[in-house]
Structures are given as C-alpha cells and as structure tokens.
Design an enzyme around this catalytic site. Sequence first.
Site, PDB file in Angstrom:
ATOM      1  N   TYR A 153      15.584  -4.159  13.923  1.00 33.76           N
ATOM      2  CA  TYR A 153      15.307  -4.252  12.482  1.00 33.76           C
ATOM      3  C   TYR A 153      16.449  -4.953  11.752  1.00 33.76           C
ATOM      4  O   TYR A 153      16.247  -5.872  10.968  1.00 33.76           O
ATOM      5  CB  TYR A 153      15.102  -2.834  11.938  1.00 33.76           C
ATOM      6  CG  TYR A 153      15.044  -2.732  10.432  1.00 33.76           C
ATOM      7  CD1 TYR A 153      13.863  -3.000   9.757  1.00 33.76           C
ATOM      8  CD2 TYR A 153      16.157  -2.350   9.687  1.00 33.76           C
ATOM      9  CE1 TYR A 153      13.803  -2.902   8.367  1.00 33.76           C
ATOM     10  CE2 TYR A 153      16.111  -2.245   8.305  1.00 33.76           C
ATOM     11  CZ  TYR A 153      14.933  -2.523   7.647  1.00 33.76           C
ATOM     12  OH  TYR A 153      14.869  -2.426   6.271  1.00 33.76           O
TER      13      TYR A 153
ATOM     14  N   ASN B 172       0.801  -1.228   0.000  1.00 32.31           N
ATOM     15  CA  ASN B 172       0.000   0.000   0.000  1.00 32.31           C
ATOM     16  C   ASN B 172       0.830   1.273   0.000  1.00 32.31           C
ATOM     17  O   ASN B 172       0.303   2.345  -0.226  1.00 32.31           O
ATOM     18  CB  ASN B 172      -0.969   0.011   1.190  1.00 32.31           C
ATOM     19  CG  ASN B 172      -0.253  -0.103   2.512  1.00 32.31           C
ATOM     20  OD1 ASN B 172       0.320  -1.144   2.804  1.00 32.31           O
ATOM     21  ND2 ASN B 172      -0.262   0.945   3.311  1.00 32.31           N
TER      22      ASN B 172
HETATM   23  N1  LIG Z   1      13.358   2.436   2.953  1.00 33.20           N
HETATM   24  C1  LIG Z   1      14.604   1.990   3.015  1.00 33.20           C
HETATM   25  O1  LIG Z   1      15.581   2.757   3.114  1.00 33.20           O
HETATM   26  C2  LIG Z   1      14.872   0.522   2.961  1.00 33.20           C
HETATM   27  C3  LIG Z   1      16.207   0.079   2.888  1.00 33.20           C
HETATM   28  C4  LIG Z   1      16.475  -1.273   2.851  1.00 33.20           C
HETATM   29  C5  LIG Z   1      15.433  -2.173   2.857  1.00 33.20           C
HETATM   30  N2  LIG Z   1      14.135  -1.738   2.926  1.00 33.20           N
HETATM   31  C6  LIG Z   1      13.071  -2.744   2.921  1.00 33.20           C
HETATM   32  O2  LIG Z   1      12.125  -2.430   1.938  1.00 33.20           O
HETATM   33  C7  LIG Z   1      10.862  -2.997   2.283  1.00 33.20           C
HETATM   34  C8  LIG Z   1       9.780  -1.952   2.137  1.00 33.20           C
HETATM   35  O3  LIG Z   1      10.007  -0.924   3.076  1.00 33.20           O
HETATM   36  P1  LIG Z   1       9.620   0.592   2.806  1.00 33.20           P
HETATM   37  O4  LIG Z   1      10.840   1.378   2.995  1.00 33.20           O
HETATM   38  O5  LIG Z   1       8.856   0.716   1.557  1.00 33.20           O
HETATM   39  O6  LIG Z   1       8.707   0.873   4.098  1.00 33.20           O
HETATM   40  P2  LIG Z   1       7.192   1.348   4.255  1.00 33.20           P
HETATM   41  O7  LIG Z   1       6.879   2.435   3.307  1.00 33.20           O
HETATM   42  O8  LIG Z   1       6.997   1.566   5.709  1.00 33.20           O
HETATM   43  O9  LIG Z   1       6.372   0.062   3.781  1.00 33.20           O
HETATM   44  C9  LIG Z   1       6.294  -1.078   4.572  1.00 33.20           C
HETATM   45  C10 LIG Z   1       5.030  -1.812   4.200  1.00 33.20           C
HETATM   46  O10 LIG Z   1       4.919  -2.988   5.032  1.00 33.20           O
HETATM   47  C11 LIG Z   1       3.600  -3.014   5.556  1.00 33.20           C
HETATM   48  N3  LIG Z   1       3.491  -3.798   6.771  1.00 33.20           N
HETATM   49  C12 LIG Z   1       4.035  -3.564   7.980  1.00 33.20           C
HETATM   50  N4  LIG Z   1       3.626  -4.501   8.872  1.00 33.20           N
HETATM   51  C13 LIG Z   1       2.814  -5.344   8.186  1.00 33.20           C
HETATM   52  C14 LIG Z   1       2.079  -6.491   8.536  1.00 33.20           C
HETATM   53  N5  LIG Z   1       2.064  -6.976   9.786  1.00 33.20           N
HETATM   54  N6  LIG Z   1       1.364  -7.125   7.574  1.00 33.20           N
HETATM   55  C15 LIG Z   1       1.343  -6.646   6.315  1.00 33.20           C
HETATM   56  N7  LIG Z   1       1.990  -5.542   5.925  1.00 33.20           N
HETATM   57  C16 LIG Z   1       2.719  -4.901   6.857  1.00 33.20           C
HETATM   58  C17 LIG Z   1       3.269  -1.555   5.783  1.00 33.20           C
HETATM   59  O11 LIG Z   1       1.874  -1.397   5.991  1.00 33.20           O
HETATM   60  P3  LIG Z   1       1.271  -0.063   6.695  1.00 33.20           P
HETATM   61  O12 LIG Z   1       1.220   0.994   5.653  1.00 33.20           O
HETATM   62  O13 LIG Z   1      -0.075  -0.530   7.146  1.00 33.20           O
HETATM   63  O14 LIG Z   1       2.186   0.291   7.833  1.00 33.20           O
HETATM   64  C18 LIG Z   1       3.760  -0.989   4.477  1.00 33.20           C
HETATM   65  O15 LIG Z   1       2.847  -1.207   3.446  1.00 33.20           O
HETATM   66  C19 LIG Z   1      11.022  -3.524   3.702  1.00 33.20           C
HETATM   67  O16 LIG Z   1      11.259  -4.918   3.671  1.00 33.20           O
HETATM   68  C20 LIG Z   1      12.256  -2.812   4.200  1.00 33.20           C
HETATM   69  O17 LIG Z   1      12.924  -3.522   5.218  1.00 33.20           O
HETATM   70  C21 LIG Z   1      13.842  -0.419   2.972  1.00 33.20           C
END
Ligand SMILES: NC(=O)c1ccc[n+]([C@@H]2O[C@H](COP(=O)([O-])OP(=O)(O)OC[C@H]3O[C@@H](n4cnc5c(N)ncnc54)[C@H](OP(=O)(O)O)[C@@H]3O)[C@@H](O)[C@H]2O)c1
Length: 288
Positions: free
Chosen positions: A202, A22
């Site tokens: 994390y 989302n």
């Molecule tokens: N952003 C970075 O710098 C970065 C770097 C390295 C890796 N990553 C990885 O990239 C991936 C995406 O992260 P993002 O940065 O895009 O973060 P984000 O915008 O916070 O997105 C995380 C998503 O996971 C969902 N989520 C959390 N808990 C959940 C649950 N219990 N069941 C189902 N969905 C759940 C969130 O839903 P809600 O909207 O309801 O909270 C949101 O849709 C993650 O695996 C993260 O570890 C990110």
Amino acid sequence: MATSTPTKWWSKDTVAVITGANQGIGYEIARQLAQNGLTVVATARSEERGKAAVEALRKELGTEDQELVAFHLLDVTSDESVAALAQWLRQTFGGVDILVNNAAISRAETEEKIFDTNYYGVKRVTKAILPLLRPSPAGARVINVTSDLGVLKRLSNKYRDEWKDRDQITEDQIDHFIQQYLGELKDGTWKSGGWQDMIRDYSNTKVALNAYTSVLAREVRPETEKVYVNCFNPGFTKTNLNDYQGLSTLQANTLQEAAMTGIWLALHPVGGPHGKYLEQKNWGIAEW
Ligand SMILES: NC(=O)c1ccc[n+]([C@@H]2O[C@H](COP(=O)([O-])OP(=O)(O)OC[C@H]3O[C@@H](n4cnc5c(N)ncnc54)[C@H](OP(=O)(O)O)[C@@H]3O)[C@@H](O)[C@H]2O)c1
C-alpha cells in the site's frame, strides 16, 4: 495559505466526480461537496453499495434530484468500466470540473492488484477524464488522495534522492520503480532494497501516486490548461481500509477532518497550489 471560507466560484452546474465514494473518506468528500451545492457523481465498483450510498446521501441532503447526486458504476481496475463512465459523463454533463481520485485498497490477493487499483487505477481514470475537464475561469481540479506513508523520506533507496527533484520524474521511471519493487518481492530481496516496509505494498503504491501527481502537474497547468493537480494526505482515519483499527498512540481523524483538505483543494478560489502534496487539516504544503 488562506484557511478562511473560499470565495464561492462554483454552482450546481459544477460537476465533481469521486472514485470509491460508497464509504469512508470518499463518501464524506461526496457528502460535503453535495452539501456545498455542487453536482456530485459518486462512483463505486459495486452497484449495490454505490446505490445504497447515494440513497443515503440524497436522504441526508433532502433531495430526490437524480442528477445533483448521481451514481455511476466504476471499477478503477477496468478499462471498460472507466471508458463507460467517461462516455456517460460526456453525454450527461458535457464535462467535469473536479476529479477526486480516492479509491484505494490496502490488501488483496496479489501485490499487483494493489498497484493496479491505487496507482494504475488513478492513471486510468485520470487519462480518461482529462479530456473532459472544463477550462473554467476557476480552473478544473484533479485531487489525488494519498498518504504520508508514501513520502520519499520513508524510502532508503535511490528513489529517495532521485525523486527529490520532482521535475525529473517520468511515468517510465514510476513503472520501473513498481517493477523493481515487485521483482524484489518475488525473489525475496526486497528487505534490503530500501523500500517503505510499513503496510508495504500500500505504502509503495502511494510513493508511486505522489510521483505521478508531479508528472501530471507538469503535463497540465493552471496557466495553460486551466487545471490544478495536487494530492493530499487525509491522515489516519478509522475506515474499512484499516478494519476500523488503529494504534493506541495514533489519534484518529474524524471523517470530516480527513476530508477537509480535499474539500479545500476542490473549492479554493483561483490561484491555489499546483503540483503539491498537502498535509491533513492544516492546508499545509508538505515535503513529499
Ligand atoms: N483511512 C486512513 O487512515 C487513510 C489514511 C491515509 C490515506 N487514506 C486514503 O484515503 C482514501 C480513502 O480510503 P478510506 O480510508 O476511506 O478507505 P475505504 O473506506 O476502504 O474506502 C475505499 C473506497 O475505495 C473503493 N475501491 C476499492 N477498490 C476499488 C476499485 N477497484 N474501483 C473502484 N473503487 C474501489 C472501495 O470500494 P468498496 O467499498 O467496494 O471496497 C471504497 O469505496 C484512499 O485513497 C486511502 O489510501 C486513508
């Protein structure tokens, strides 16, 4: 590894399921896969946020097709929610071709909740969807979204050496890793335990996730089960996960850049990597 446009093996009958779609990187992966003409199942833990995201996606793609870009509720921490998704996928599509385990959190009321989402959540969803993966000629794909904060060289305890031989890692060992870490947090000894301490909980969930990627890649293989299993690091990207904040020294990726390696893993032609950790943007297999 080739970086050119992959040979197109997929069609609108190719079904990709993305967790946490989302917002952020999950939304972008869903967007790009839908743009490439696959059927996308964007899942979210909130019906309201998920439906709004899917509406936005359909609008952007100019489609009203409820199945081409579908929404389904999924809380990766709930066995019931995962089972309901698997049942719906079986009934609606008969199978799945690509699973992107993207959902994650970086903070919660307890450390256990972070592990339950980022590590056990991936296992829960993967185990439920594995039986649905279709053995197509191009091979089904499981793609775990990880982080370079989870690479072994950031640890300075026994796992750094023991898990270098990735063929030896077991699920029991990963449980032990988590229990040991949580135990040391509770008794206050974790600081001398050699754990990754930057964004502590994390990062250690991502060490566990990387280890699980290796375990799973031994369990299912392109040659036999016709499944490719890999993980990739999207690189630092300003999202909800980090409150859209970063260090001034760190160049942030755009969402498109963050999704790039995931899209490549989803769409590469037959014969891509298996059981690997890929770094952002360069499709490079990296040390983990
Ligand atoms: N952003 C970075 O710098 C970065 C770097 C390295 C890796 N990553 C990885 O990239 C991936 C995406 O992260 P993002 O940065 O895009 O973060 P984000 O915008 O916070 O997105 C995380 C998503 O996971 C969902 N989520 C959390 N808990 C959940 C649950 N219990 N069941 C189902 N969905 C759940 C969130 O839903 P809600 O909207 O309801 O909270 C949101 O849709 C993650 O695996 C993260 O570890 C990110």
